[in-house]
Design a protein around this motif. Structure first.
Motif, short mmCIF file in Angstrom:
data_model
loop_
_atom_site.label_atom_id
_atom_site.label_comp_id
_atom_site.label_asym_id
_atom_site.label_seq_id
_atom_site.Cartn_x
_atom_site.Cartn_y
_atom_site.Cartn_z
N GLY A 1 0.80 -1.21 0.00
CA GLY A 1 0.00 0.00 0.00
C GLY A 1 0.83 1.27 0.00
N ALA A 2 0.38 2.26 0.79
CA ALA A 2 1.11 3.53 0.86
C ALA A 2 2.48 3.36 1.49
N GLU A 3 2.65 2.34 2.34
CA GLU A 3 3.99 2.07 2.90
C GLU A 3 4.98 1.81 1.77
N TRP A 4 4.56 1.02 0.77
CA TRP A 4 5.43 0.76 -0.38
C TRP A 4 5.78 2.07 -1.07
N ALA A 5 4.77 2.92 -1.29
CA ALA A 5 4.99 4.17 -2.01
C ALA A 5 6.00 5.06 -1.28
N VAL A 6 5.88 5.15 0.04
CA VAL A 6 6.81 5.98 0.81
C VAL A 6 8.21 5.39 0.74
N ARG A 7 8.33 4.06 0.84
CA ARG A 7 9.66 3.42 0.73
C ARG A 7 10.31 3.72 -0.62
N GLU A 8 9.47 3.86 -1.66
CA GLU A 8 9.99 4.13 -3.00
C GLU A 8 10.24 5.62 -3.25
N GLY A 9 10.02 6.44 -2.24
CA GLY A 9 10.31 7.87 -2.36
C GLY A 9 9.13 8.74 -2.70
N TYR A 10 7.93 8.17 -2.71
CA TYR A 10 6.73 8.95 -3.02
C TYR A 10 6.08 9.42 -1.72
N GLY A 11 6.68 10.41 -1.10
CA GLY A 11 6.13 10.92 0.15
C GLY A 11 7.08 10.72 1.31
N VAL A 12 6.57 11.01 2.50
CA VAL A 12 7.38 10.97 3.71
C VAL A 12 6.69 10.07 4.74
N PRO A 13 7.46 9.48 5.67
CA PRO A 13 6.87 8.57 6.66
C PRO A 13 5.73 9.20 7.45
N GLU A 14 5.79 10.51 7.69
CA GLU A 14 4.74 11.18 8.45
C GLU A 14 3.37 11.05 7.78
N ASP A 15 3.35 10.90 6.45
CA ASP A 15 2.08 10.72 5.75
C ASP A 15 1.31 9.52 6.28
N LEU A 16 2.03 8.44 6.60
CA LEU A 16 1.40 7.17 6.95
C LEU A 16 0.58 7.27 8.23
N GLU A 17 0.97 8.15 9.13
CA GLU A 17 0.25 8.30 10.40
C GLU A 17 -1.19 8.77 10.16
N TYR A 18 -1.42 9.46 9.03
CA TYR A 18 -2.72 10.08 8.79
C TYR A 18 -3.50 9.39 7.67
N ILE A 19 -3.25 8.10 7.50
CA ILE A 19 -3.97 7.29 6.52
C ILE A 19 -4.64 6.14 7.27
N GLU A 20 -5.86 5.80 6.90
CA GLU A 20 -6.50 4.62 7.48
C GLU A 20 -5.54 3.42 7.41
N GLU A 21 -5.55 2.62 8.45
CA GLU A 21 -4.70 1.43 8.54
C GLU A 21 -3.21 1.78 8.44
N HIS A 22 -2.86 3.03 8.71
CA HIS A 22 -1.47 3.51 8.60
C HIS A 22 -0.91 3.25 7.19
N GLY A 23 -1.79 3.26 6.23
CA GLY A 23 -1.36 3.16 4.83
C GLY A 23 -1.21 1.76 4.29
N ARG A 24 -1.47 0.76 5.11
CA ARG A 24 -1.32 -0.62 4.64
C ARG A 24 -2.40 -1.50 5.23
N MET A 25 -3.23 -2.08 4.38
CA MET A 25 -4.28 -2.99 4.83
C MET A 25 -3.71 -4.39 4.95
N GLU A 26 -3.81 -4.96 6.15
CA GLU A 26 -3.34 -6.33 6.35
C GLU A 26 -4.30 -7.32 5.68
N GLY A 27 -3.79 -8.51 5.42
CA GLY A 27 -4.64 -9.55 4.84
C GLY A 27 -4.75 -9.51 3.34
N ALA A 28 -3.92 -8.72 2.68
CA ALA A 28 -3.93 -8.69 1.21
C ALA A 28 -3.22 -9.92 0.66
N VAL A 29 -3.81 -10.52 -0.36
CA VAL A 29 -3.21 -11.70 -0.99
C VAL A 29 -3.15 -11.45 -2.50
#
Length: 477
Positions: free
Chosen positions: A152-180
């Motif tokens: 999810g958004a965690e991947w995007a931030v790791r790839e340089g699209y944004g900053v870690p602080e963004d993740l605090e303000y996204i539902e599920e902290h930017g990553r929905m668990e249980g994705a297959v």
């Protein structure tokens, strides 16, 4: 809608009386008499059918912005208990999985923006890929796309699209668990190969807005908002991947319903028990779709920052909140007197946790979750805040937008895109669009009155108004 079929509980709450021998959960519709009258009768038929699905607990509900959808009405909400044979339905999530709104706050005032508005509009139009099937510069291999669907958004931030602080303000902290990702078809992944970081078409948009009015000063301060401030709203979802997941699993779930002899009140409500193999696979694919949407909005946030800083150097652009409105999530709620884990379908409806909930960012926890209601190009949007009463009334759920009053076909008969763009320009609203037809389909008057929707959402006890946003620049597909 024919109000004679309803029973009024209060000015903002209505129910559907049970017919003799009818077996279903209670049905509750939130909204004023005026808003309900503007809804199609199909909304009532659809939410009543939802109330007949296996394993539903509590009540089947519609939000004040409800309108006719596929299976569930848009604005439809229902919870299902897996321990009681509860089901999951692709029609209760929608084709655009995790469609939602990312709101960004800036340190600019309207006065700061005005000298640069035309140039910024041009830069955003050039920077943000938008339109039917439009692809961006990001091209992902199958393995890379699987990492997106897991991260999810965690991947995007790791790839340089944004900053870690963004993740605090996204539902599920930017990553929905249980994705297959393995449960997502090759066709769905093929459609998404070049669509990461793209806006899409239809009612999706990027708007630069001004905070015109603050209703709740304490909440506004917590959210970092002030009158005259420039904010940005990005409305989009999981693009072609989410649509294909919905298409694929409608067939899979329909076969499961037939195999398990589930009596469907409407074939559009194709479903399977949450605990079934088909239900398990759909949930895994849907969660991957949610992560796709979260990553997509994160990349668009990064592109938006680039455009602002190129035209107005030094601009601070922070994520205020990101919330989805086409999901089914496992949540803990008190229903029928006991606490239980249920799967809540929210189709065209937004989670709206009240103060103190642990899933709210720490900065907002004492105030409540930001709730984002998107409007149309020419009207406005609202930021609201979740309230305690919403848990009991609607499982912490609120409206997501203005809701259509006219179909796209009806809108095309009444307006041309060129005409709408000229009218909005005369009011100081700059529109940059890839399709004149798309502008006509999304004409402001094709939507319900967003002010009435936001007001009804507050008075129904679902979420309270914090700020009114007026559009200044709108980028559309």
């Amino acid at each position: 809608m024919d109000l004679s079929k309803l029973e009024k509980i209060d000015e903002y709450t209505w129910t559907v009386p049970l017919k003799p021998g009818e077996k279903r959960a209670p049905v509750v519709l939130y909204g004023t008499k005026e808003l309900l009258r503007s809804m199609d009768d199909k909304v009532l038929e659809q939410i009543t059918n939802v109330a007949k699905l296996p394993g539903i607990v509590g009540k089947a509900m519609t939000m004040p912005d409800a309108h006719w959808g596929y299976g569930f009405p848009i604005g439809g909400v229902a919870a299902f208990d897996p321990e009681e044979g509860g089901i999951i339905s692709a029609g209760g999530v929608g084709f655009d999985i995790s469609c939602g709104i990312r709101c960004l706050r800036t340190d600019l005032s309207l006065r700061d923006l005005e000298p640069y508005a035309e140039r910024l509009a041009d830069e955003l139009y050039k920077t943000i890929p938008a339109g039917v099937g439009e692809e961006g510069e990001i091209k992902l291999s199958p393995k890379e796309l699987d990492r997106v669907l897991e991260g999810g958004a965690e991947w995007a931030v790791r790839e340089g699209y944004g900053v870690p602080e963004d993740l605090e303000y996204i539902e599920e902290h930017g990553r929905m668990e249980g994705a297959v990702p393995e449960f997502v078809s090759k066709e769905a992944k093929k459609r998404q190969k070049g669509e990461m970081g793209t806006l899409g078409s239809g009612n999706h948009y990027l708007e630069v807005q001004v905070v015109e009015k603050v209703y709740d000063q304490k909440a506004a301060e917590a959210f970092g908002l002030w009158e005259g401030q420039i904010v940005v709203s990005i409305h989009c979802g999981s693009r072609g991947l989410g649509h294909q997941i919905g298409t694929d699993y409608l067939l899979s779930l329909a076969k499961a319903a037939q195999r398990l002899k589930i009596d469907l009140p409407d074939r559009e409500l194709a479903c399977a028990p949450i605990t079934s193999p088909e239900g398990h696979e759909y949930i895994g694919a849907m969660n991957a779709g949610i992560n796709c949407a979260l990553a997509n909005r994160q990349i668009l946030t990064h592109l938006t920052r680039q455009a602002f800083r190129k035209i107005i150097p030094g601009t601070k652009v922070e994520t205020l909140y990101d919330v989805s409105h086409n999901t089914c999530k496992r949540e803990k709620h008190v229903i029928d007197g006991r606490e239980r884990f249920v799967y809540i379908h929210r189709k065209g409806a937004t989670r709206a946790y009240g103060p103190g909930h642990p899933d709210i960012p720490q900065r907002y926890r004492n105030i409540g979750q930001p709730v984002l209601i998107g409007g149309s190009m020419g009207t406005g949007s609202y930021i609201l805040v979740g309230v305690d009463t919403s848990e009991q009334r609607a499982l912490s759920t609120a409206s997501h937008g203005a809701g259509r009053a006219l179909s796209r076909r009806q809108a095309l008969k009444q307006w041309s895109g060129k005409e709408i763009i000229q009218q909005l320009a005369a009011r100081g609203i700059i529109v940059r669009a890839h399709s004149s037809r798309g502008v006509a389909e999304e004409a402001p008057d094709a939507y319900k009155n967003v002010d009435l929707v936001a007001e009804a959402t507050e008075y129904a006890g679902l979420a309270n108004r914090v700020a009114l946003l007026r559009p200044k620049i709108c980028v559309k597909g």
